[in-house]
Motif scaffolding. Sequence first.
Motif, mmCIF file in Angstrom:
data_model
loop_
_atom_site.group_PDB
_atom_site.id
_atom_site.type_symbol
_atom_site.label_atom_id
_atom_site.label_comp_id
_atom_site.label_asym_id
_atom_site.label_seq_id
_atom_site.Cartn_x
_atom_site.Cartn_y
_atom_site.Cartn_z
ATOM 1 N N LYS A 1 -13.156 42.606 43.275
ATOM 2 C CA LYS A 1 -13.586 42.093 41.970
ATOM 3 C C LYS A 1 -12.552 42.392 40.890
ATOM 4 O O LYS A 1 -12.347 41.584 39.973
ATOM 5 C CB LYS A 1 -14.941 42.706 41.593
ATOM 6 N N CYS A 2 -11.899 43.535 40.996
ATOM 7 C CA CYS A 2 -10.838 43.862 40.050
ATOM 8 C C CYS A 2 -9.686 42.870 40.184
ATOM 9 O O CYS A 2 -9.123 42.416 39.182
ATOM 10 C CB CYS A 2 -10.351 45.288 40.287
ATOM 11 N N TRP A 3 -9.339 42.519 41.415
ATOM 12 C CA TRP A 3 -8.272 41.534 41.627
ATOM 13 C C TRP A 3 -8.665 40.168 41.069
ATOM 14 O O TRP A 3 -7.849 39.468 40.481
ATOM 15 C CB TRP A 3 -7.980 41.381 43.119
ATOM 16 N N MET A 4 -9.915 39.776 41.271
ATOM 17 C CA MET A 4 -10.352 38.431 40.904
ATOM 18 C C MET A 4 -10.512 38.260 39.399
ATOM 19 O O MET A 4 -10.463 37.148 38.887
ATOM 20 C CB MET A 4 -11.666 38.104 41.605
ATOM 21 N N GLY A 5 -10.723 39.352 38.671
ATOM 22 C CA GLY A 5 -10.897 39.256 37.231
ATOM 23 C C GLY A 5 -12.342 38.978 36.842
ATOM 24 O O GLY A 5 -13.253 38.983 37.675
ATOM 25 N N ALA A 6 -12.546 38.687 35.570
ATOM 26 C CA ALA A 6 -13.911 38.545 35.048
ATOM 27 C C ALA A 6 -14.611 37.304 35.571
ATOM 28 O O ALA A 6 -15.833 37.287 35.727
ATOM 29 C CB ALA A 6 -13.878 38.513 33.518
ATOM 30 N N THR A 7 -13.861 36.248 35.871
ATOM 31 C CA THR A 7 -14.504 35.000 36.287
ATOM 32 C C THR A 7 -14.816 34.963 37.775
ATOM 33 O O THR A 7 -15.571 34.107 38.229
ATOM 34 C CB THR A 7 -13.613 33.804 35.940
ATOM 35 N N HIS A 8 -14.228 35.871 38.558
ATOM 36 C CA HIS A 8 -14.424 35.921 40.002
ATOM 37 C C HIS A 8 -13.978 34.619 40.653
ATOM 38 O O HIS A 8 -12.792 34.347 40.709
ATOM 39 C CB HIS A 8 -15.868 36.269 40.347
ATOM 40 N N PHE A 9 -14.863 33.782 41.105
ATOM 41 C CA PHE A 9 -14.460 32.585 41.836
ATOM 42 C C PHE A 9 -13.906 31.520 40.888
ATOM 43 O O PHE A 9 -14.400 31.339 39.780
ATOM 44 C CB PHE A 9 -15.632 32.003 42.623
ATOM 45 N N LEU A 10 -12.878 30.803 41.369
ATOM 46 C CA LEU A 10 -12.296 29.703 40.612
ATOM 47 C C LEU A 10 -12.767 28.348 41.121
ATOM 48 O O LEU A 10 -12.704 27.364 40.393
ATOM 49 C CB LEU A 10 -10.757 29.758 40.705
ATOM 50 N N MET A 11 -13.213 28.280 42.365
ATOM 51 C CA MET A 11 -13.580 27.017 42.983
ATOM 52 C C MET A 11 -15.095 26.809 42.940
ATOM 53 O O MET A 11 -15.855 27.760 42.753
ATOM 54 C CB MET A 11 -13.080 26.969 44.427
ATOM 55 N N LYS A 12 -15.492 25.557 43.132
ATOM 56 C CA LYS A 12 -16.905 25.183 43.088
ATOM 57 C C LYS A 12 -17.363 24.729 44.464
ATOM 58 O O LYS A 12 -16.569 24.254 45.256
ATOM 59 C CB LYS A 12 -17.123 24.047 42.079
ATOM 60 N N ARG A 13 -18.672 24.845 44.700
ATOM 61 C CA ARG A 13 -19.343 24.499 45.945
ATOM 62 C C ARG A 13 -19.111 25.572 47.003
ATOM 63 O O ARG A 13 -18.051 26.196 47.089
ATOM 64 C CB ARG A 13 -18.943 23.124 46.476
ATOM 65 N N LEU A 14 -20.137 25.788 47.804
ATOM 66 C CA LEU A 14 -20.169 26.891 48.756
ATOM 67 C C LEU A 14 -19.023 26.878 49.768
ATOM 68 O O LEU A 14 -18.400 27.920 50.003
ATOM 69 C CB LEU A 14 -21.525 26.914 49.463
ATOM 70 N N PRO A 15 -18.690 25.750 50.412
ATOM 71 C CA PRO A 15 -17.578 25.784 51.387
ATOM 72 C C PRO A 15 -16.256 26.228 50.776
ATOM 73 O O PRO A 15 -15.504 26.998 51.392
ATOM 74 C CB PRO A 15 -17.519 24.335 51.882
ATOM 75 N N LYS A 16 -15.959 25.763 49.562
ATOM 76 C CA LYS A 16 -14.694 26.141 48.924
ATOM 77 C C LYS A 16 -14.717 27.601 48.462
ATOM 78 O O LYS A 16 -13.695 28.294 48.512
ATOM 79 C CB LYS A 16 -14.412 25.207 47.752
ATOM 80 N N VAL A 17 -15.888 28.051 48.020
ATOM 81 C CA VAL A 17 -16.022 29.457 47.625
ATOM 82 C C VAL A 17 -15.813 30.365 48.838
ATOM 83 O O VAL A 17 -15.187 31.425 48.738
ATOM 84 C CB VAL A 17 -17.399 29.684 46.979
ATOM 85 N N LYS A 18 -16.310 29.938 50.002
ATOM 86 C CA LYS A 18 -16.079 30.710 51.221
ATOM 87 C C LYS A 18 -14.599 30.814 51.525
ATOM 88 O O LYS A 18 -14.110 31.870 51.965
ATOM 89 C CB LYS A 18 -16.815 30.067 52.390
ATOM 90 N N THR A 19 -13.854 29.740 51.304
ATOM 91 C CA THR A 19 -12.407 29.760 51.536
ATOM 92 C C THR A 19 -11.713 30.730 50.589
ATOM 93 O O THR A 19 -10.845 31.510 50.998
ATOM 94 C CB THR A 19 -11.834 28.345 51.341
ATOM 95 N N GLU A 20 -12.108 30.681 49.334
ATOM 96 C CA GLU A 20 -11.501 31.587 48.352
ATOM 97 C C GLU A 20 -11.792 33.039 48.694
ATOM 98 O O GLU A 20 -10.919 33.906 48.573
ATOM 99 C CB GLU A 20 -12.027 31.241 46.960
ATOM 100 N N MET A 21 -13.012 33.318 49.146
ATOM 101 C CA MET A 21 -13.346 34.684 49.523
ATOM 102 C C MET A 21 -12.568 35.111 50.753
ATOM 103 O O MET A 21 -12.154 36.274 50.868
ATOM 104 C CB MET A 21 -14.856 34.791 49.786
ATOM 105 N N ALA A 22 -12.342 34.192 51.696
ATOM 106 C CA ALA A 22 -11.571 34.523 52.893
ATOM 107 C C ALA A 22 -10.151 34.936 52.532
ATOM 108 O O ALA A 22 -9.602 35.877 53.122
ATOM 109 C CB ALA A 22 -11.553 33.334 53.843
ATOM 110 N N LEU A 23 -9.552 34.272 51.567
ATOM 111 C CA LEU A 23 -8.193 34.646 51.141
ATOM 112 C C LEU A 23 -8.190 36.028 50.489
ATOM 113 O O LEU A 23 -7.254 36.815 50.682
ATOM 114 C CB LEU A 23 -7.645 33.602 50.175
ATOM 115 N N ASN A 24 -9.217 36.335 49.713
ATOM 116 C CA ASN A 24 -9.304 37.667 49.112
ATOM 117 C C ASN A 24 -9.498 38.749 50.169
ATOM 118 O O ASN A 24 -8.888 39.820 50.086
ATOM 119 C CB ASN A 24 -10.466 37.708 48.113
#
Length: 507
Positions: free
Chosen positions: A460-483
């Motif tokens: 969460k510290c790396w991601m900053g205050a906004t956390h996820f940048l992408m929309k919709r569950l499949p894309k959010v899963k991808t962003e979390m996988a990279l983190n």
Amino acid sequence: MTRNGTAPANCLGARGHRDCEQAWRPNYISAVGVEGIDRSQSSLFPAHLEDYVAEDNPVRAVDAFVEGLDLGKLGFGRVEPLEKGRPCYHPATLLKIYIFGYLNRIPSSRRLERECQRNIELIWLTGQLAPDFKTIADFRKDNVEAIREVCRSFVAPCRELDLLSVASVAIDGSKFKAVNARDKNFTEAKMRRRFERIEESVARYLSQLETADLRGDAVPEAKVARLKDKLAKLKQEVARLTAIKEEMMQSEDKQVSLTDPDARSMATSGKDTGIVGYNVQTAVDTKHHLIVAHEVTNIGTDRHQLSNMAEQARTEMGVETLDAVADRGYYASEEIRACEEAGITVTLPKPMTSNSKTEGRFGKQDFRYVAQKDIYVCPAGQTLSYSFTTEDRGLVLRRYRTNACQRCAIRHRCTTAKERLITRWEHEHVLEAVQERLDRHPEKMTVRRSTAEHPFGTIKCWMGATHFLMKRLPKVKTEMALNVLAYNMKRVMAILGVVGLREALAT
């Protein structure tokens, strides 16, 4: 050495002797401090791009990891170039850019475009290629499943390096903010409160208009016009909210988010607090704190996530049995039984859902079960025998009772009814074994907190205050996988060093 950086006339060259070698260094000490070289001075840069990146630079580990992947097998497109048309960027190049970005807290495609042009580490990693931000963003959008497989593939070398030698994980969940403001999320309760506020505002403005009519010309026309304009805007807002309410009532969970339709309003650990986002689940290795499995859901509770996460962790670690520890939010009878049947030993506390203890009465834990006779013994020493069987929410429950309650001297400390009933699930012995393990090893709860919670704080510290940048569950899963991939790579580099990780990836 002169101020403009030229060598003195009697100097034999930078390799002549020690004094001259010191003189040819770019920075020198003067009366005003350390100064840089003169911008007009000619200098020789290293002849090879390779010379700019040290052997222990993390980008070399990124390069070795990506080069060892079978991108076609993982599901990436355009691995093989087409026979006709302009060649595209290879997926390996774009994947390296993203892994570098998440390792260095640069998830934005526009920022990565700039870094490709000026960051010497990224220039080395890409071979001086500089894709535009649209190409970078489309790669992440179009390869959601493949990028998640890349995250999973990093667990395999960790397993081969014996970093996952202890078959023990801590399971936890945390809420991450989505790209959706709280005002753009609607639930039944929120909708009801908004309509109530609108009704209060309409009543207030109508009262002010009525007062203006009574006062006549004493009230400026501008004020009356402003009040009428506010009423018109409120009428438009009611129409808008009514349309949203119709859409909300058609949804399965009676909730709708306007910016990110998959985001959901979720309660957090603080009292009367919540966010609009996603629930991220992780299973973290208790020895080296590596995330061996993770999942992203838009379900706000952890109650039905235990067996799924434990099974994923066991598969990724390649073990037959697993020891898993979680908090009380995961306590669900069927989930615990599913873990036990799969060979996964779970330890977690049982939540106190009854008000008996808080009101000073005996709880179920104060009644002792005698398995040989299938009876319960109450605190007063009376026997509660089996009475009947019922079913509730798919669970088969056995009820136990006694006729001694009405004449019991301490009945007021046991129940407010005429008699006390004890309920026992048909697989209650599984839950009793969990409680027995917790009683023997209460320190596991401390291990769980120190293991599973700090990866969430770090990410969460790396991601900053906004956390996820992408929309919709499949894309959010991808962003979390990279983190998660970036987190695991940093952990392994901290344990083995960059050179050690490169050597392991090369074997």
